[in-house]
Write a protein that holds these residues in place. Structure first.
Motif, PDB file in Angstrom:
ATOM      1  N   VAL A  21       0.880  -1.175   0.000  1.00 15.88           N
ATOM      2  CA  VAL A  21       0.000   0.000   0.000  1.00 15.88           C
ATOM      3  C   VAL A  21       0.916   1.223   0.000  1.00 15.88           C
ATOM      4  CG1 VAL A  21      -1.849   1.215   1.184  1.00 15.88           C
ATOM      5  CG2 VAL A  21      -1.773  -1.289   1.239  1.00 15.88           C
ATOM      6  N   ILE A  22       0.867   1.986  -1.090  1.00 21.07           N
ATOM      7  CA  ILE A  22       1.831   3.074  -1.294  1.00 21.07           C
ATOM      8  C   ILE A  22       1.137   4.420  -1.086  1.00 21.07           C
ATOM      9  CG2 ILE A  22       3.479   4.076  -2.921  1.00 21.07           C
ATOM     10  CD1 ILE A  22       3.328   1.353  -4.434  1.00 21.07           C
ATOM     11  N   GLN A  23       1.766   5.273  -0.284  1.00 19.62           N
ATOM     12  CA  GLN A  23       1.251   6.642  -0.123  1.00 19.62           C
ATOM     13  C   GLN A  23       1.893   7.514  -1.207  1.00 19.62           C
ATOM     14  OE1 GLN A  23       1.942   8.446   3.696  1.00 19.62           O
ATOM     15  NE2 GLN A  23       0.474  10.094   3.321  1.00 19.62           N
ATOM     16  N   VAL A  24       1.113   7.871  -2.198  1.00 17.73           N
ATOM     17  CA  VAL A  24       1.629   8.647  -3.336  1.00 17.73           C
ATOM     18  C   VAL A  24       1.396  10.146  -3.160  1.00 17.73           C
ATOM     19  CG1 VAL A  24       1.347   6.714  -4.929  1.00 17.73           C
ATOM     20  CG2 VAL A  24      -0.552   8.312  -4.571  1.00 17.73           C
ATOM     21  N   TRP A  25       0.558  10.494  -2.235  1.00 20.10           N
ATOM     22  CA  TRP A  25       0.238  11.904  -1.968  1.00 20.10           C
ATOM     23  C   TRP A  25      -0.253  11.983  -0.533  1.00 20.10           C
ATOM     24  CZ3 TRP A  25       1.184  15.637  -5.631  1.00 20.10           C
ATOM     25  CH2 TRP A  25       0.731  16.930  -5.360  1.00 20.10           C
ATOM     26  N   LYS A  26      -0.153  13.140   0.050  1.00 19.55           N
ATOM     27  CA  LYS A  26      -0.659  13.280   1.409  1.00 19.55           C
ATOM     28  C   LYS A  26      -2.164  13.011   1.411  1.00 19.55           C
ATOM     29  CE  LYS A  26      -0.868  16.299   5.433  1.00 19.55           C
ATOM     30  NZ  LYS A  26      -0.520  17.627   6.006  1.00 19.55           N
ATOM     31  N   GLY A  27      -2.572  11.961   2.109  1.00 13.77           N
ATOM     32  CA  GLY A  27      -3.976  11.606   2.179  1.00 13.77           C
ATOM     33  C   GLY A  27      -4.432  10.676   1.073  1.00 13.77           C
ATOM     34  N   VAL A  28      -3.491  10.228   0.182  1.00 11.50           N
ATOM     35  CA  VAL A  28      -3.863   9.359  -0.943  1.00 11.50           C
ATOM     36  C   VAL A  28      -2.998   8.094  -0.917  1.00 11.50           C
ATOM     37  CG1 VAL A  28      -4.105   9.126  -3.438  1.00 11.50           C
ATOM     38  CG2 VAL A  28      -4.528  11.345  -2.346  1.00 11.50           C
TER      39      VAL A  28
ATOM     40  N   SER B  70      -3.223  -5.070   5.212  1.00 15.89           N
ATOM     41  CA  SER B  70      -2.329  -4.012   4.745  1.00 15.89           C
ATOM     42  C   SER B  70      -3.076  -2.695   4.548  1.00 15.89           C
ATOM     43  CB  SER B  70      -1.657  -4.426   3.439  1.00 15.89           C
ATOM     44  OG  SER B  70      -0.855  -5.574   3.622  1.00 15.89           O
ATOM     45  N   VAL B  71      -4.259  -2.789   3.960  1.00 19.87           N
ATOM     46  CA  VAL B  71      -5.043  -1.585   3.696  1.00 19.87           C
ATOM     47  C   VAL B  71      -5.461  -0.908   5.000  1.00 19.87           C
ATOM     48  CG1 VAL B  71      -7.272  -0.756   2.833  1.00 19.87           C
ATOM     49  CG2 VAL B  71      -5.843  -2.251   1.415  1.00 19.87           C
TER      50      VAL B  71
ATOM     51  N   ILE C 202      -4.209   2.847   6.203  1.00 19.75           N
ATOM     52  CA  ILE C 202      -5.161   3.947   6.393  1.00 19.75           C
ATOM     53  C   ILE C 202      -5.074   4.483   7.817  1.00 19.75           C
ATOM     54  CG2 ILE C 202      -7.612   4.534   6.484  1.00 19.75           C
ATOM     55  CD1 ILE C 202      -8.067   2.570   4.205  1.00 19.75           C
ATOM     56  N   ALA C 203      -4.998   3.577   8.799  1.00 24.50           N
ATOM     57  CA  ALA C 203      -4.909   4.007  10.189  1.00 24.50           C
ATOM     58  C   ALA C 203      -3.602   4.735  10.460  1.00 24.50           C
ATOM     59  CB  ALA C 203      -5.045   2.788  11.100  1.00 24.50           C
ATOM     60  N   ARG C 204      -2.520   4.307   9.853  1.00 30.41           N
ATOM     61  CA  ARG C 204      -1.212   4.913  10.109  1.00 30.41           C
ATOM     62  C   ARG C 204      -1.082   6.294   9.461  1.00 30.41           C
ATOM     63  NH1 ARG C 204       1.447   1.556   7.654  1.00 30.41           N
ATOM     64  NH2 ARG C 204       2.099   2.739   5.825  1.00 30.41           N
ATOM     65  N   THR C 205      -1.630   6.446   8.252  1.00 32.69           N
ATOM     66  CA  THR C 205      -1.433   7.705   7.500  1.00 32.69           C
ATOM     67  C   THR C 205      -2.639   8.636   7.564  1.00 32.69           C
ATOM     68  OG1 THR C 205      -2.279   6.688   5.463  1.00 32.69           O
ATOM     69  CG2 THR C 205       0.094   6.493   5.896  1.00 32.69           C
TER      70      THR C 205
ATOM     71  N   LEU D 156     -15.322   2.285   6.440  1.00 31.73           N
ATOM     72  CA  LEU D 156     -15.525   2.321   7.891  1.00 31.73           C
ATOM     73  C   LEU D 156     -14.455   3.162   8.581  1.00 31.73           C
ATOM     74  CD1 LEU D 156     -16.515  -1.395   8.635  1.00 31.73           C
ATOM     75  CD2 LEU D 156     -18.007   0.624   8.655  1.00 31.73           C
ATOM     76  N   LEU D 157     -13.278   3.256   7.944  1.00 30.97           N
ATOM     77  CA  LEU D 157     -12.201   4.090   8.503  1.00 30.97           C
ATOM     78  C   LEU D 157     -12.215   5.502   7.918  1.00 30.97           C
ATOM     79  CD1 LEU D 157      -9.186   1.582   8.674  1.00 30.97           C
ATOM     80  CD2 LEU D 157     -10.741   2.271  10.488  1.00 30.97           C
ATOM     81  N   GLY D 158     -13.236   5.837   7.138  1.00 29.69           N
ATOM     82  CA  GLY D 158     -13.385   7.201   6.611  1.00 29.69           C
ATOM     83  C   GLY D 158     -12.674   7.459   5.308  1.00 29.69           C
ATOM     84  N   ALA D 159     -12.273   6.422   4.592  1.00 27.46           N
ATOM     85  CA  ALA D 159     -11.573   6.620   3.321  1.00 27.46           C
ATOM     86  C   ALA D 159     -12.508   6.317   2.155  1.00 27.46           C
ATOM     87  CB  ALA D 159     -10.343   5.719   3.242  1.00 27.46           C
ATOM     88  N   THR D 160     -12.346   7.100   1.090  1.00 23.87           N
ATOM     89  CA  THR D 160     -13.099   6.876  -0.138  1.00 23.87           C
ATOM     90  C   THR D 160     -12.277   5.995  -1.061  1.00 23.87           C
ATOM     91  OG1 THR D 160     -14.181   9.029   0.033  1.00 23.87           O
ATOM     92  CG2 THR D 160     -14.163   7.975  -2.137  1.00 23.87           C
ATOM     93  N   CYS D 161     -12.921   4.963  -1.637  1.00 27.13           N
ATOM     94  CA  CYS D 161     -12.211   4.040  -2.519  1.00 27.13           C
ATOM     95  C   CYS D 161     -12.585   4.299  -3.969  1.00 27.13           C
ATOM     96  CB  CYS D 161     -12.545   2.599  -2.165  1.00 27.13           C
ATOM     97  SG  CYS D 161     -11.947   2.100  -0.557  1.00 27.13           S
TER      98      CYS D 161
END
Length: 296
Positions: A184-191, A211-212, A216-219, A251-256
């Protein structure tokens, strides 16, 4: 009987006639036996023995008295040490089989014997016969068998440990491969971007989910793009994995959103009759990134 003339006497005068010749031949036969044989009187004295006894114990005729079972015999040092204890039973008609303490020979080796004793009724009266079998060969075979068994057990234990270590290394390698195959790669802040490559099975679906959620919880990311460009085909297992991942991320507040939808994958998704209308879908990862950044 065997050495006509008894244990302590000299050579008997040769007997003449058929009976004498038969006795002589019988004595020769007993002298050639592999087992030593002793004939005891009921008083415990050695009445006769064959030549094998002298060879087996490396003794002379004068030492045969050591085998006597009378009150003044060798006691604890008796060559057939259990015989005195069994003597009353033997006189009562009980057969006895027993082993004796090892006896040191002149070459330093140990003589192991097994004995079979029983009372017999002869024309001259009752007697006790003891057959003494040289058990050294059997002992050597048993010892060799024990050593071979021990070596085999040690070999099996060593191979088992080596196999367990290989299995452990394979499991560790498999865990590393799974982790690398679902980055799971963070390519942008919040993405975040989850690039899926290869076949997705039940075990890998669980790894993807872990992993997902951890990423999400870490970033604290608000956007998750699932790129399925490297997935050759979308079946029920892949579809189930996607749905569960999307639900867990929400459930963790992220849009897929989905990226990398090819014509073949699109046909597979339609065939599965799943409603994807609420999920943003892009043909390429670049367009999915642009849309995700715009939603931040």
């Amino acid at each position: 009987m065997f050495e006509r003339g008894g244990a302590g006497g000299g050579e008997a005068e040769p007997e003449h006639g058929p009976e004498g010749r038969s006795l002589a031949r019988l004595g020769e036969v007993f002298d050639q036996l592999r087992d030593a044989v002793i004939l005891y009187g009921v008083d415990g004295a050695v009445d006769d023995h064959n030549a094998r006894l002298l060879d087996m114990y490396e003794i002379g005729r004068e030492d045969v008295r050591l085998f006597e079972v009378g009150a003044g015999s060798a006691g604890a040092d008796h060559p057939l040490d259990p015989l005195r204890r069994f003597w009353p039973d033997l006189l009562g008609g009980v057969h006895k089989t027993f082993e004796c303490r090892p006896r040191a020979l002149k070459d330093g080796s140990l003589l192991h014997v097994e004995c079979f004793a029983r009372r017999v009724d002869l024309a001259s009266g009752q007697a006790v016969v003891v057959d003494i079998h040289d058990a050294r060969q059997r002992r050597r075979a048993e010892e060799s068998l024990r050593e071979s068994k021990l070596q085999l057990e040690q070999l099996v234990l060593s191979r088992t440990r080596a196999l367990q270590e290989k299995i452990r290394l394979l499991e560790e390698q498999e865990a590393v491969v799974l982790a690398l195959s679902t980055p799971v790669i963070q390519v942008w802040k919040g993405v975040l971007v989850l690039p899926l490559v290869g076949t997705v099975d039940a075990r890998r679906s669980e790894q993807i989910m872990e992993s997902v959620l951890a990423s999400i919880a870490r970033t604290s990311s608000r956007e998750l793009i699932i790129d399925i460009t490297g997935v050759p085909s979308v079946g029920e297992e892949v579809c189930r994995c996607l749905i569960q991942t999307v639900q867990a991320a929400r459930l963790l507040g992220a849009t897929c959103s989905l990226a990398g939808i090819s014509a073949q994958v699109a046909r597979s998704l339609i065939a599965l009759d799943v409603d994807w209308s609420s999920l943003p879908i892009s043909g390429t990862l670049q367009s999915a990134l642009q849309a995700a950044i715009a939603r931040l």
